[in-house]
Motif scaffolding. Sequence first.
Motif, short mmCIF file in Angstrom:
data_model
loop_
_atom_site.label_atom_id
_atom_site.label_comp_id
_atom_site.label_asym_id
_atom_site.label_seq_id
_atom_site.Cartn_x
_atom_site.Cartn_y
_atom_site.Cartn_z
N TYR A 105 0.85 -1.18 0.00
CA TYR A 105 0.00 0.00 0.00
C TYR A 105 0.90 1.23 0.00
CZ TYR A 105 -3.63 -3.32 1.38
OH TYR A 105 -4.50 -4.38 1.43
N HIS A 106 0.78 2.04 -1.05
CA HIS A 106 1.66 3.20 -1.19
C HIS A 106 1.00 4.49 -0.70
CE1 HIS A 106 4.42 0.72 -3.53
NE2 HIS A 106 3.38 0.29 -4.20
N THR A 107 -0.32 4.54 -0.70
CA THR A 107 -1.05 5.71 -0.22
C THR A 107 -2.19 5.23 0.67
OG1 THR A 107 -2.55 5.73 -2.12
CG2 THR A 107 -0.49 7.01 -2.32
N PRO A 108 -2.69 6.09 1.57
CA PRO A 108 -3.84 5.67 2.39
C PRO A 108 -5.05 5.26 1.55
CG PRO A 108 -2.82 7.63 3.32
CD PRO A 108 -2.16 7.40 1.99
N GLU A 109 -5.23 5.90 0.39
CA GLU A 109 -6.37 5.57 -0.46
C GLU A 109 -6.28 4.14 -1.00
OE1 GLU A 109 -4.75 8.38 -0.47
OE2 GLU A 109 -6.35 9.68 0.29
N ASP A 110 -5.07 3.58 -1.10
CA ASP A 110 -4.94 2.20 -1.56
C ASP A 110 -5.60 1.22 -0.60
OD1 ASP A 110 -3.55 3.08 -3.74
OD2 ASP A 110 -1.57 2.65 -2.91
N PHE A 111 -5.71 1.61 0.68
CA PHE A 111 -6.31 0.71 1.66
C PHE A 111 -7.81 0.57 1.45
CE2 PHE A 111 -7.42 -0.58 6.07
CZ PHE A 111 -6.61 -1.70 6.13
N MET A 112 -8.40 1.46 0.66
CA MET A 112 -9.83 1.35 0.36
C MET A 112 -10.14 0.12 -0.49
SD MET A 112 -10.74 5.34 -0.49
CE MET A 112 -12.45 4.96 -0.83
N ARG A 113 -9.09 -0.52 -1.06
CA ARG A 113 -9.31 -1.70 -1.89
C ARG A 113 -9.66 -2.94 -1.08
NH1 ARG A 113 -3.91 -1.03 -5.71
NH2 ARG A 113 -4.44 1.01 -6.59
N VAL A 114 -9.59 -2.86 0.25
CA VAL A 114 -9.98 -4.00 1.07
C VAL A 114 -11.43 -4.33 0.78
CG1 VAL A 114 -10.28 -4.82 3.43
CG2 VAL A 114 -8.31 -3.40 2.84
N PRO A 115 -11.77 -5.57 0.49
CA PRO A 115 -13.15 -5.93 0.12
C PRO A 115 -14.15 -5.54 1.20
CG PRO A 115 -11.66 -7.73 -0.38
CD PRO A 115 -10.88 -6.73 0.40
N ASN A 116 -15.30 -5.00 0.74
CA ASN A 116 -16.42 -4.64 1.62
C ASN A 116 -16.01 -3.66 2.73
OD1 ASN A 116 -17.88 -6.35 0.04
ND2 ASN A 116 -18.51 -7.71 1.66
N MET A 117 -15.15 -2.75 2.38
CA MET A 117 -14.79 -1.70 3.32
C MET A 117 -15.96 -0.72 3.41
SD MET A 117 -12.53 -0.13 5.31
CE MET A 117 -10.94 -0.85 4.90
N THR A 118 -16.53 -0.57 4.58
CA THR A 118 -17.68 0.29 4.76
C THR A 118 -17.23 1.73 4.98
OG1 THR A 118 -17.75 -0.08 7.14
CG2 THR A 118 -18.98 -1.63 5.74
N ASN A 119 -18.18 2.66 4.81
CA ASN A 119 -17.87 4.07 5.05
C ASN A 119 -17.49 4.32 6.50
OD1 ASN A 119 -18.34 4.91 2.40
ND2 ASN A 119 -20.53 5.08 2.74
N GLU A 120 -18.16 3.61 7.41
CA GLU A 120 -17.86 3.79 8.83
C GLU A 120 -16.43 3.35 9.14
OE1 GLU A 120 -17.05 2.60 12.78
OE2 GLU A 120 -17.51 1.13 11.21
N GLN A 121 -16.02 2.19 8.56
CA GLN A 121 -14.65 1.73 8.78
C GLN A 121 -13.64 2.68 8.18
OE1 GLN A 121 -15.06 -2.24 7.07
NE2 GLN A 121 -14.67 -3.15 9.09
N TRP A 122 -13.91 3.14 6.95
CA TRP A 122 -12.95 4.00 6.27
C TRP A 122 -12.79 5.33 6.99
CZ3 TRP A 122 -8.89 4.32 3.63
CH2 TRP A 122 -8.53 5.48 2.95
N GLU A 123 -13.89 5.95 7.40
CA GLU A 123 -13.80 7.23 8.10
C GLU A 123 -13.09 7.08 9.43
OE1 GLU A 123 -14.52 10.08 6.91
OE2 GLU A 123 -15.36 9.31 5.03
#
Length: 304
Positions: A105-123
């Motif tokens: 993972y090179h940027t924090p946005e790359d971590f959004m690729r985790v399957p079924n990442m919800t908005n609550e988890q991401w925020e």
Amino acid sequence: MKRLPTLTNAQRRALLVIEWVLLIGIIVYSVMQWKKPSEPTKQVETNREWYGKPVKSITYAEKERQVESFPFDPNTADSTTLLRLGLSPWQVRSIYRYRAKLGRYHTPEDFMRVPNMTNEQWERLKPCIRIAKEFQYVQPEPRKSYQEDASPEQLTAEIREIRRDSLPRQEKIAFGQTIDINTADTSQLKMIPGIASKRAARIVAYRRQLGGFVNVEQAMEAIELPDSVLKYMSVSPVEIRKINVNKLSVQQLMKHPYLNFYQAKAIFEHRRNKGDLHSLDELSRLEGFRSTDLDRLRHYITFE
């Protein structure tokens, strides 16, 4: 009835009626027994009682996981750390597979690729992500900004200047200096004005295939060159590698740049029918050889 000869006709008819009555009675009884519902056995009653009882709901007590939020690096965090952050076990496995197969993972946005990442988890996790410097992309230095009112010609000139500055400059020889094309390698040939990597490599390959240069004009045969480069070239006397036309096959003769298929075949046919060749004069009598061909070949063939 015929076997009872002692009975009268009336008695025989009476017996026949009795037989029909008995047959019909048997049929009626059988039908009634078939339609009559059978009484359940004791085992069937037991099963009915068992399955008829209401099912009690069974619940299992499960300890609720405590979700935490703390700084972490998704490239180095282990499974325990990821589970503490509130990720499910199968999400943790997908993170491990991503790091093993697809990289880091090179940027924090790359971590959004985790399957079924919800908005609550991401925020919740986004402010906690810390990417180590060795995993981050290299940030290029800011380039010169272009003026909005610059003309296309000015933009083209600036782009060329940037490209020229970004490329390593090749040192060139001055006027009056020369490079020996019989001994120079590609790096030395690139010092000649007008020759870059591709032309230098073609000249070296052609020299190896030819067996050595006799004059500088032969470099023009390797690749198209401007006439201005010849004044920067020189040829030193070296031992030219010659080919024996009396020993090589057609395929081997064709490998020389100065012999084509028809000339190589003519040499082979002469050797098979009349014997070896001994001079250029004999070679000139073969079909396909002109005086210009002989002038070029005289330095590269032998008849021994």
